[in-house]
Structure formats: structure tokens, C-alpha cells
Design an enzyme around this catalytic site. Structure first.
Site, mmCIF file in Angstrom:
data_model
loop_
_atom_site.group_PDB
_atom_site.id
_atom_site.type_symbol
_atom_site.label_atom_id
_atom_site.label_comp_id
_atom_site.label_asym_id
_atom_site.label_seq_id
_atom_site.Cartn_x
_atom_site.Cartn_y
_atom_site.Cartn_z
ATOM 1 N N THR A 36 0.872 -1.172 0.000
ATOM 2 C CA THR A 36 0.000 0.000 0.000
ATOM 3 C C THR A 36 0.913 1.227 0.000
ATOM 4 N N ALA A 82 0.702 -6.761 9.051
ATOM 5 C CA ALA A 82 -0.021 -6.040 7.991
ATOM 6 C C ALA A 82 -1.235 -5.335 8.568
ATOM 7 N N SER A 85 -2.376 1.574 9.554
ATOM 8 C CA SER A 85 -1.853 1.861 10.897
ATOM 9 C C SER A 85 -1.972 3.316 11.346
ATOM 10 N N THR A 125 -1.748 -3.346 19.446
ATOM 11 C CA THR A 125 -1.330 -2.022 19.890
ATOM 12 C C THR A 125 -1.913 -1.682 21.254
ATOM 13 N N ASP A 126 -1.224 -0.804 21.986
ATOM 14 C CA ASP A 126 -1.756 -0.338 23.279
ATOM 15 C C ASP A 126 -3.022 0.505 23.092
ATOM 16 N N GLU A 127 -3.273 0.951 21.837
ATOM 17 C CA GLU A 127 -4.449 1.809 21.617
ATOM 18 C C GLU A 127 -5.754 1.069 21.845
ATOM 19 N N TYR A 153 -9.307 3.257 13.802
ATOM 20 C CA TYR A 153 -8.098 2.415 13.775
ATOM 21 C C TYR A 153 -8.049 1.498 14.989
ATOM 22 N N LYS A 157 -8.311 -2.666 15.332
ATOM 23 C CA LYS A 157 -7.273 -3.511 15.944
ATOM 24 C C LYS A 157 -7.878 -4.319 17.108
ATOM 25 N N ASN A 182 3.967 3.257 21.296
ATOM 26 C CA ASN A 182 4.485 3.926 20.086
ATOM 27 C C ASN A 182 5.936 3.562 19.798
ATOM 28 N N LYS A 192 3.904 9.938 10.328
ATOM 29 C CA LYS A 192 3.821 9.799 11.783
ATOM 30 C C LYS A 192 4.646 10.880 12.473
ATOM 31 N N LEU A 193 4.314 11.154 13.757
ATOM 32 C CA LEU A 193 4.848 12.340 14.441
ATOM 33 C C LEU A 193 6.366 12.536 14.281
ATOM 34 N N ARG A 276 -6.677 16.510 16.774
ATOM 35 C CA ARG A 276 -7.224 15.267 16.189
ATOM 36 C C ARG A 276 -8.583 15.005 16.839
HETATM 37 P P1 NAD Z 1 3.051 0.621 8.494
HETATM 38 O O1 NAD Z 1 1.838 1.376 8.095
HETATM 39 O O2 NAD Z 1 4.392 1.272 8.447
HETATM 40 O O3 NAD Z 1 3.157 -0.712 7.605
HETATM 41 C C1 NAD Z 1 2.051 -1.502 7.307
HETATM 42 C C2 NAD Z 1 2.456 -2.491 6.216
HETATM 43 O O4 NAD Z 1 1.338 -3.351 5.960
HETATM 44 C C3 NAD Z 1 2.820 -1.831 4.890
HETATM 45 O O5 NAD Z 1 3.970 -2.427 4.338
HETATM 46 C C4 NAD Z 1 1.608 -2.115 4.008
HETATM 47 O O6 NAD Z 1 1.912 -2.217 2.622
HETATM 48 C C5 NAD Z 1 1.141 -3.452 4.561
HETATM 49 N N1 NAD Z 1 -0.284 -3.699 4.325
HETATM 50 C C6 NAD Z 1 -1.317 -2.852 4.554
HETATM 51 N N2 NAD Z 1 -2.473 -3.430 4.175
HETATM 52 C C7 NAD Z 1 -2.160 -4.674 3.729
HETATM 53 C C8 NAD Z 1 -2.926 -5.752 3.218
HETATM 54 N N3 NAD Z 1 -4.258 -5.668 3.089
HETATM 55 N N4 NAD Z 1 -2.293 -6.884 2.862
HETATM 56 C C9 NAD Z 1 -0.942 -6.991 2.975
HETATM 57 N N5 NAD Z 1 -0.162 -5.995 3.427
HETATM 58 C C10 NAD Z 1 -0.765 -4.845 3.808
HETATM 59 O O7 NAD Z 1 2.740 0.064 9.948
HETATM 60 P P2 NAD Z 1 3.721 -0.121 11.212
HETATM 61 O O8 NAD Z 1 3.822 1.160 11.934
HETATM 62 O O9 NAD Z 1 4.926 -0.833 10.770
HETATM 63 O O10 NAD Z 1 2.815 -1.097 12.102
HETATM 64 C C11 NAD Z 1 2.888 -2.512 11.920
HETATM 65 C C12 NAD Z 1 1.906 -3.172 12.874
HETATM 66 O O11 NAD Z 1 2.251 -2.846 14.211
HETATM 67 C C13 NAD Z 1 0.466 -2.745 12.693
HETATM 68 O O12 NAD Z 1 -0.351 -3.872 12.854
HETATM 69 C C14 NAD Z 1 0.231 -1.734 13.811
HETATM 70 O O13 NAD Z 1 -1.132 -1.748 14.198
HETATM 71 C C15 NAD Z 1 1.125 -2.273 14.885
HETATM 72 N N6 NAD Z 1 1.677 -1.295 15.833
HETATM 73 C C16 NAD Z 1 2.336 -0.178 15.386
HETATM 74 C C17 NAD Z 1 2.922 0.697 16.310
HETATM 75 C C18 NAD Z 1 3.655 1.934 15.857
HETATM 76 O O14 NAD Z 1 4.057 2.741 16.710
HETATM 77 N N7 NAD Z 1 3.896 2.138 14.571
HETATM 78 C C19 NAD Z 1 2.826 0.419 17.671
HETATM 79 C C20 NAD Z 1 2.137 -0.729 18.099
HETATM 80 C C21 NAD Z 1 1.591 -1.580 17.164
HETATM 81 O O1 DAU Z 2 0.411 3.527 20.474
HETATM 82 C C1 DAU Z 2 0.669 2.743 19.356
HETATM 83 C C2 DAU Z 2 0.212 3.454 18.112
HETATM 84 O O2 DAU Z 2 1.125 4.508 17.875
HETATM 85 C C3 DAU Z 2 0.120 2.527 16.909
HETATM 86 O O3 DAU Z 2 -0.867 1.573 17.127
HETATM 87 C C4 DAU Z 2 -0.189 3.316 15.624
HETATM 88 O O4 DAU Z 2 -0.143 2.459 14.500
HETATM 89 C C5 DAU Z 2 0.852 4.400 15.469
HETATM 90 O O5 DAU Z 2 0.562 5.189 14.329
HETATM 91 C C6 DAU Z 2 0.903 5.287 16.716
HETATM 92 O O6 DAU Z 2 -0.323 6.038 16.865
HETATM 93 P P1 DAU Z 2 -0.326 7.583 17.331
HETATM 94 O O7 DAU Z 2 -1.597 8.177 16.890
HETATM 95 O O8 DAU Z 2 0.054 7.716 18.746
HETATM 96 O O9 DAU Z 2 0.940 8.117 16.446
HETATM 97 P P2 DAU Z 2 1.147 9.444 15.581
HETATM 98 O O10 DAU Z 2 2.595 9.440 15.181
HETATM 99 O O11 DAU Z 2 0.141 9.565 14.486
HETATM 100 O O12 DAU Z 2 0.894 10.584 16.620
HETATM 101 C C7 DAU Z 2 1.631 10.661 17.835
HETATM 102 C C8 DAU Z 2 1.107 11.848 18.616
HETATM 103 O O13 DAU Z 2 1.472 13.046 17.932
HETATM 104 C C9 DAU Z 2 -0.410 11.894 18.725
HETATM 105 O O14 DAU Z 2 -0.765 12.410 20.004
HETATM 106 C C10 DAU Z 2 -0.836 12.876 17.639
HETATM 107 C C11 DAU Z 2 0.332 13.837 17.572
HETATM 108 N N1 DAU Z 2 0.607 14.434 16.233
HETATM 109 C C12 DAU Z 2 0.746 13.585 15.176
HETATM 110 C C13 DAU Z 2 1.028 14.095 13.912
HETATM 111 C C14 DAU Z 2 1.175 13.165 12.717
HETATM 112 C C15 DAU Z 2 0.769 15.798 16.100
HETATM 113 O O15 DAU Z 2 0.676 16.552 17.069
HETATM 114 N N2 DAU Z 2 1.046 16.306 14.855
HETATM 115 C C16 DAU Z 2 1.158 15.502 13.740
HETATM 116 O O16 DAU Z 2 1.383 16.037 12.620
#
Ligand code: NAD
Ligand code: DAU
Length: 339
Positions: A36, A82, A85, A125-127, A153, A157, A182, A192-193, A276
Site C-alpha cells: 500500500t 499487515a 496503521s 497495539t496499546d491503543e 483504527y 485492531k 508507540n 507519523k509524528l 485530532r
Molecule cells: P506501516 O503502516 O508502516 O506498515 C504496514 C504495512 O502493511 C505496509 O507495508 C503495508 O503495505 C502493509 N499492508 C497494509 N495493508 C495490507 C494488506 N491488506 N495486505 C498486505 N499488506 C498490507 O505500519 P507499522 O507502523 O509498521 O505497524 C505494523 C503493525 O504494528 C500494525 O499492525 C500496527 O497496528 C502495529 N503497531 C504499530 C505501532 C507503531 O508505533 N507504529 C505500535 C504498536 C503496534
Molecule cells: O500507540 C501505538 C500506536 O502509535 C500505533 O498503534 C499506531 O499504529 C501508530 O501510528 C501510533 O499512533 P499515534 O496516533 O500515537 O501516532 P502518531 O505518530 O500519528 O501521533 C503521535 C502523537 O502526535 C499523537 O498524540 C498525535 C500527535 N501528532 C501527530 C502528527 C502526525 C501531532 O501533534 N502532529 C502531527 O502532525
């Protein structure tokens, strides 16, 4: 050991593949990813020629394709990263979140039921626990905290988590779930932030902080999350949930100021924008269970991890420049123009 890693072209999944190929050089890793907007094949370039690695472009909702892959690879384990997110995107368009995060999870687990599996691991996720109030620093998410979601989201999850536990109880599928806070580190998608603020700083662009920026997140270096999953899939108890987090709570505004300081940019770039919708106030993980049962502890201190991360973005413009100059531009305009 044959392991299917879904979502391996994304942020955490790619870091996990690097970790596994390094720590378990005799394992075969099959990455299944739809590619994606968030998936980036160039991320996996360093392992593409590894004989123990295979990349397959596939949607986890594509039942026929998933079944065929299971027939070809006979996986011992599936680790499901996958997902759609990004919370902000889920507020704009929830449907694809329900499709990938819930239906995709069910499709993968149906394949596991049909062909047999030693372990299905769901990366959650903790969310799913909702949020904690700012004035109760004594409260933390434990594995017993009730599911109480805020965004499309996190609801998707949580729906997936419930299905995973239901497949365990109903069909005896050997599952585990990790719920992490996070993450930050290399290959983090620039919407992301942390990466967004680093890249905007480098371009001297406004730094859009939602609301007052007092929301708290519990940041963990991505490699520590990968180590936790490695431990859970090998030593974790089937049917159990493990929280993953390193007691590193920080306010958004403090993170943004720290990035300004590290890059020598003025705080006047900070722009407070509309909050948000339904914005969660505070996340904070209690990692006692994974520590006591599996001996996991985070290894990277935030001060070191954020330095490494900023340096990675400085050194790897080739990775993020094509992203921020492509379709991402339209996303950025739409999300931030009149905010
Ligand atoms: P990301 O958005 O960077 O990556 C998601 C990946 O999944 C991408 O490579 C995308 O192409 C693939 N994907 C999306 N839809 C798909 C589908 N239908 N089939 C196959 N592939 C698909 O996400 P991330 O930040 O690496 O998060 C990975 C996992 O960890 C997620 O499940 C998310 O909920 C979880 N998670 C993320 C965080 C965080 O801080 N980023 C924290 C806790 C849990
Ligand atoms: O807690 C785990 C989660 O953390 C994961 O499950 C999600 O996949 C991951 O995206 C992340 O979610 P958040 O919403 O916490 O992350 P994000 O980076 O989008 O935002 C972090 C914080 O920063 C949130 O309070 C919103 C704020 N923010 C975010 C962006 C993108 C801003 O203030 N400005 C911004 O432009």
C-alpha cells in the site's frame, strides 16, 4: 523454521525481518505485503538477495492467494504486522481499516486453521485500551485493562484481537498477541509524528502540533519491539496477551522541541493546529508480565534512540525523499492545509 511475516515492507515489519534474518540465520522468512502507500519495497533491498528470504506481493484479504502461499511454503509461524496503521487516515476513511485489519486477520487465521500452524502471532497495539487521564500518572495499561477504543483504527485492531482470542478458544489455534506502545526508529513512514517533524524541520517547514501538544505517548525504539516479538513467538504462552513498552512517557510538544534542538532549528517553527478528533490523552504500558515471564527489557534509552533515528533520516534522504515528493504531497495538503 518457515515464518510468514505480513506487512514486512512497512516500518516495524521490515525492522523485524532484518532482526530475524540476523538473529536466526537458518530461518526462512517469507514477507507477504500488499505494498500500500505505506509499504516500500526499497526498504527490503538489503535482504532481497538473501536465499532465506522471499517477497510476495499479496493482500492478506485475498483468500485464494493466501491459501496458495501456505501450500507453497508450509509456514511454521505467521507474524501479522499487515495493517492500516495511521489514526488520522482512519478518521478520514474507516472502511479500509475494517477490511485489512479485521477481515485480513480472519483470512490469515483461516489459512492457519486449514493448513496447520505452530504459532499465529498478532501484532496489536496499546491503543486497544483507549487512553488514560493526564492527572493519574499512577495508572498504566496492564493485560487486564478493559478494551475501550477511541478511533476507527484502534477499534479495528481491537476487533482483530477479539477474533484472534476467539479462534484460540473456538478452534484451538495456537495464538499469541503483543500490544506495544508507540515505536520510533529507521524506516518510519513520514506521516507519523517523529519522522514528520524531522523532515519538516530539515525543510524549515511549520511543525504542526495537534492542540496544545500535551498528549503523552510511551515511546519504544523499534528494535526493542522486534526483540519482544521474537521472544513471544518462541517462549510466550499460547493464548496469552503481552504488553510491550519501556516506561518512556513523553508529551508531544517536548518531542517536537527536542527534534528542533537536535537539528538546530528554531522552536518558532512549531504551529499549533486543530486537534485530532477523539484524540487519546495518554498511553502508558505496564510491561511487568513480559519482563517476569520472558525476561524482556528495553535496551535502547530514548536519548540514544532519538539521536540514532535523527541521524538515520539525515543519512537516508534517498529513502524518504521519493516518498515525500510523491503521493504523500497530496495527503499532506489534504490533512494540514486548512487545519
Ligand atoms: P506501516 O503502516 O508502516 O506498515 C504496514 C504495512 O502493511 C505496509 O507495508 C503495508 O503495505 C502493509 N499492508 C497494509 N495493508 C495490507 C494488506 N491488506 N495486505 C498486505 N499488506 C498490507 O505500519 P507499522 O507502523 O509498521 O505497524 C505494523 C503493525 O504494528 C500494525 O499492525 C500496527 O497496528 C502495529 N503497531 C504499530 C505501532 C507503531 O508505533 N507504529 C505500535 C504498536 C503496534
Ligand atoms: O500507540 C501505538 C500506536 O502509535 C500505533 O498503534 C499506531 O499504529 C501508530 O501510528 C501510533 O499512533 P499515534 O496516533 O500515537 O501516532 P502518531 O505518530 O500519528 O501521533 C503521535 C502523537 O502526535 C499523537 O498524540 C498525535 C500527535 N501528532 C501527530 C502528527 C502526525 C501531532 O501533534 N502532529 C502531527 O502532525
Amino acid at each position: 523454521m518457515n515464518i510468514i511475516v505480513t506487512g514486512g515492507a512497512g516500518f516495524i515489519g521490515s525492522n523485524f525481518i532484518f532482526h530475524m534474518l540476523k538473529e536466526h540465520p537458518d530461518y526462512r522468512i517469507i514477507c507477504l505485503d500488499k505494498l500500500t502507500y505505506a509499504g516500500n519495497l526499497s526498504t527490503l533491498e538489503p535482504v532481497m538477495d538473501n536465499p532465506n528470504f522471499r517477497f510476495v506481493k499479496l493482500d492478506i484479504c485475498d483468500r485464494e492467494g493466501v491459501y496458495q502461499l501456505f501450500e507453497e511454503e508450509h509456514p511454521d509461524m505467521v507474524v501479522n504486522f499487515a495493517a492500516e496503521s495511521h489514526v488520522d487516515r482512519s478518521i478520514e476513511n474507516p472502511e479500509v481499516f475494517l477490511q485489512t485489519n479485521i477481515i485480513g486477520t480472519a483470512t490469515l487465521m483461516d489459512a492457519c486453521r486449514k493448513y496447520g500452524i505452530k504459532r499465529y502471532h498478532q501484532v496489536s497495539t496499546d491503543e486497544v485500551y483507549g487512553d488514560l487521564p493526564l492527572d493519574r500518572p499512577d495508572l498504566f495499561f496492564t493485560e487486564e485493562t478493559p478494551i475501550h477504543t477511541s478511533s476507527p483504527y484502534s477499534s479495528s485492531k481491537a476487533g482483530a484481537d477479539l477474533l484472534v482470542l476467539a479462534y484460540h478458544r473456538t478452534y484451538g489455534l495456537p495464538v499469541t498477541i503483543s500490544r506495544c506502545s508507540n515505536n520510533y526508529g529507521p524506516y518510519h513512514f513520514p506521516e507519523k509524528l517523529i519522522p514528520l517533524m524531522i523532515i519538516n524541520c530539515l525543510h524549515d517547514k511549520p511543525l504542526p502540533v495537534y492542540g496544545e501538544g500535551l498528549n503523552v505517548r510511551d515511546w519504544l525504539y523499534v528494535e526493542d519491539h522486534c526483540r519482544a516479538i521474537d521472544l513471544i513467538i518462541h517462549n510466550g504462552k499460547v493464548g496469552e496477551v503481552y504488553n510491550v513498552g519501556g516506561h518512556n512517557e513523553m508529551k508531544n510538544i517536548d518531542i517536537v522541541k527536542l527534534i528542533c534542538q537536535a537539528l538546530g532549528k528554531p522552536e518558532s517553527l512549531i504551529t499549533h493546529v486543530t486537534d485530532r478528533k477523539g484524540h487519546d490523552m495518554r498511553y502508558a504500558i505496564d510491561p511487568t508480565k513480559i519482563h517476569n515471564e520472558l525476561g524482556w527489557l528495553p535496551e535502547t534509552k530514548f536519548a540514544d534512540g532519538i539521536k540514532k533515528t535523527i541521524q538515520w533520516y539525515l543519512d537516508n534522504e534517498d529513502w524518504w525523499q521519493p516518498i515525500v515528493s510523491g503521493e504523500y504531497q497530496n495527503y499532506y495538503e489534504k490533512m494540514y492545509k486548512d487545519r
